[in-house]
Write an enzyme that holds these catalytic residues in place. Sequence first.
Site, PDB file in Angstrom:
ATOM      1  CG  HIS A 268      -2.096  -1.155   0.972  1.00  0.00           C
ATOM      2  ND1 HIS A 268      -3.076  -0.927   0.309  1.00  0.00           N
ATOM      3  CD2 HIS A 268      -2.118  -2.305   1.678  1.00  0.00           C
ATOM      4  CE1 HIS A 268      -3.855  -1.797   0.301  1.00  0.00           C
ATOM      5  NE2 HIS A 268      -3.330  -2.775   1.284  1.00  0.00           N
ATOM      6  CG  ASP A 331      -3.174  -4.360   5.161  1.00  0.00           C
ATOM      7  OD1 ASP A 331      -2.324  -3.328   5.356  1.00  0.00           O
ATOM      8  OD2 ASP A 331      -4.009  -4.189   4.447  1.00  0.00           O
ATOM      9  CD  GLU A 332      -5.586  -6.065   0.888  1.00  0.00           C
ATOM     10  OE1 GLU A 332      -6.773  -6.604   1.009  1.00  0.00           O
ATOM     11  OE2 GLU A 332      -5.409  -4.816   1.187  1.00  0.00           O
ATOM     12  CB  CYS A 333       3.053  -6.856   1.429  1.00  0.00           C
ATOM     13  SG  CYS A 333       4.578  -6.413   0.673  1.00  0.00           S
ATOM     14  N   PRO A 334       1.881  -7.355  -1.778  1.00  0.00           N
ATOM     15  CG  PRO A 334       0.859  -6.744  -3.873  1.00  0.00           C
ATOM     16  CD  PRO A 334       1.026  -6.334  -2.580  1.00  0.00           C
TER      17      PRO A 334
END
Length: 536
Positions: A268, A331-334
Site C-alpha cells: 500500500h 497487510d496485502e503486500c504483493p
Amino acid sequence: MKKLFICLSLLIGSLATFAQNQYNIIPIPQKLIPQSGEFVIGKSTSVVSATEFKDVANFLNEQLNVVSGSSKKVSIKEKGLASSSIQFVKNESLGDEAYTLKASSKQVVISAKTAKGAFYGVQTLLQLLPTQVFSESKVEGLKLSVPNCTIEDAPRYVYRGLHLDVGRHFFPVSFVKKFIDLIALHKFNTFHWHLTEDQGWRIEIKKYPKLTEIGSIRKETLVGHYGTGKYDGKPYGGFYTQDEVKDVVAYAKKKFVTIVPEIEMPGHAQAALAAYPELGCNPDKIYEVYTTWGVSEDVFAPREETFTFLENVLTEVMELFPGQYIHIGGDECPKTQWKSSRFCQNLMKREGLKDEHELQSYFIRRIDKFITSKGRKMIGWDEILEGGLSPNATVMSWRGEEGGIAAAKEGHDVIMTPGSHLYLDHYQADPKTEPLAIGGFLTLEKVYSYEPAPKELTTDQKKFILGLQGNVWTEYMETTDKVEYMTFPRACAVAEVAWSPVSTRNYTDFTKRLKVHIERLGNLKVNYAKSFLSAK
C-alpha cells in the site's frame, strides 16, 4: 397468594416497561437499577465538582447551557453534597474507566476514580436526558429531567476502536473532529486514523515534503465499481498539516480518545513511491499515485535507504501522536516484485530467509525493533503473522479470527476486527436500495451478534484479546454524509459489543433503545442509515 403473585408480576412488568421507556442508553450499562421519580434540572440547579473533574463538569455544563439558554458556571467543592445539584465525586475504589451514577429527586451524583470515568458518566447522564439535549442551540420549553436510578458501569474491553480511512477519500479536520465526538458519545476510546495508502498520502512529513506535494494528489478517481467503473479525469487530493494533526490530537484528548496513526508498509505504498521512486524495487520506474481501488503491486524495497526513510517518517509521526500504539499496516503486500528483484533474493540468502513471506517478517521485525526502541508498541494487520510473528507486535485480526486466535495462543495481544462482522463499508441492506458500496453484506443484527472472545481460546488465552474495532474503508465513501450513513447506526452496535457484558446484551432490547438513540444522532446532524427500522 394468587393475588400477591399477580401484583408482583404487574410490578415487575411495569418496572421493565419503565426501564425500556426511560433508560435508552447505548452502550447499555453493566448494572442499572430503575427507581421511581425524577431529577429536574432547573434554574436553581448547580453543577458541582471536585477539582480534578472540573473539565468534565464544564463539558456537561456547557451543553446544558446551550439547550437551556443559561450561562451558569461550575462550582468547585471537594466535600459535601449540595441539594438540587449535579455532583462529581472522587472514588478511588473504582477502575480507571468505571463510574457510578446515582440520580434521585434531590441530586445526581457521578463518582469516578479518573476524569475519563467521570466523562463516561456524563455521556450516560446526557443519554438519560431528553434527546433534545444534543441540540446545537436553545430548545424552547425543554424540560431537562433525569429518571431516578442507580448505575454501576465499567467497560468489558480496554480497547474499543473505530477506524477511518482517509487515504482513498480525504475528509476535512472539521469532520474528523465530529467523528471523534461520535466516538466519545459511544464510549469508544480509540480512533484509528488510516493516513497513507496507494491512492494518497495524507500527513505532512517535514523531512520529505514530496510525500504531500506529489503523493497526496492522484490525477483522477474511479467512479463506480472496480472493473466496471470509469475515471472522472479530475485531480483529487488533500492532506493534514502537522499543525492540523496536533489540533486534532489535542481535541481527541479532551474527549478521552487516543488516536492510533497508521503508516502503511511494506505494501500500500504507491503514493509514497510516486514521491520517492528510489524506495521501490525498480528505481528507474515512473510511479504515479494509484487511481483505482484494490491493491497495487508496487511495494517498498527492503533496502537500508528504505528503512532510514521509514524510521524518519515514524519519528515525526511519533512526535505528533503521544499514544502508545503505532500502526504500520503490514497487510496485502504483493510479493511479485520481491520475487523478481535480485537485491531481495540476495538479501534473503544472506539473512537465511526461505521465502518472501519471511522477507516480509524481516521487514516488519526491523520496524518493530525501531518502534520499540522509542518506547512505543507496534500494531499490524494479521499478515504480520506470515513468516513468523514479530515478538512485540499487537495483531489486528481482520481476515476472520484465525490470526487473532493464533496470536493469542502465542501470548500476543490481539484486537479483533474481522471483515465478516466489523467492516462497515459492506452493504447493510438490499444493494438495490442502497448507495454504492464495496460489496459484502453486514446487517446491524450481525454486527451486534459478534463475540470477540473465540471459543477456541482458553480462559487465560482470552485475556490477550484487548478488544475490538469497527473499520470504515472509504473507496466508495466520497462524502462525509456517506461516511456517516455507512457507519451509523452499525457503530452503535460495535460500541455495545465492546463495552457491555454479554449478560446485559439483547438485540431486541438494543433496537428499542436505538430508536430513541437515533433521535440523538439526528440532533447531532448525523446522516444515519434507517434500514434497520424496516428490518424484520
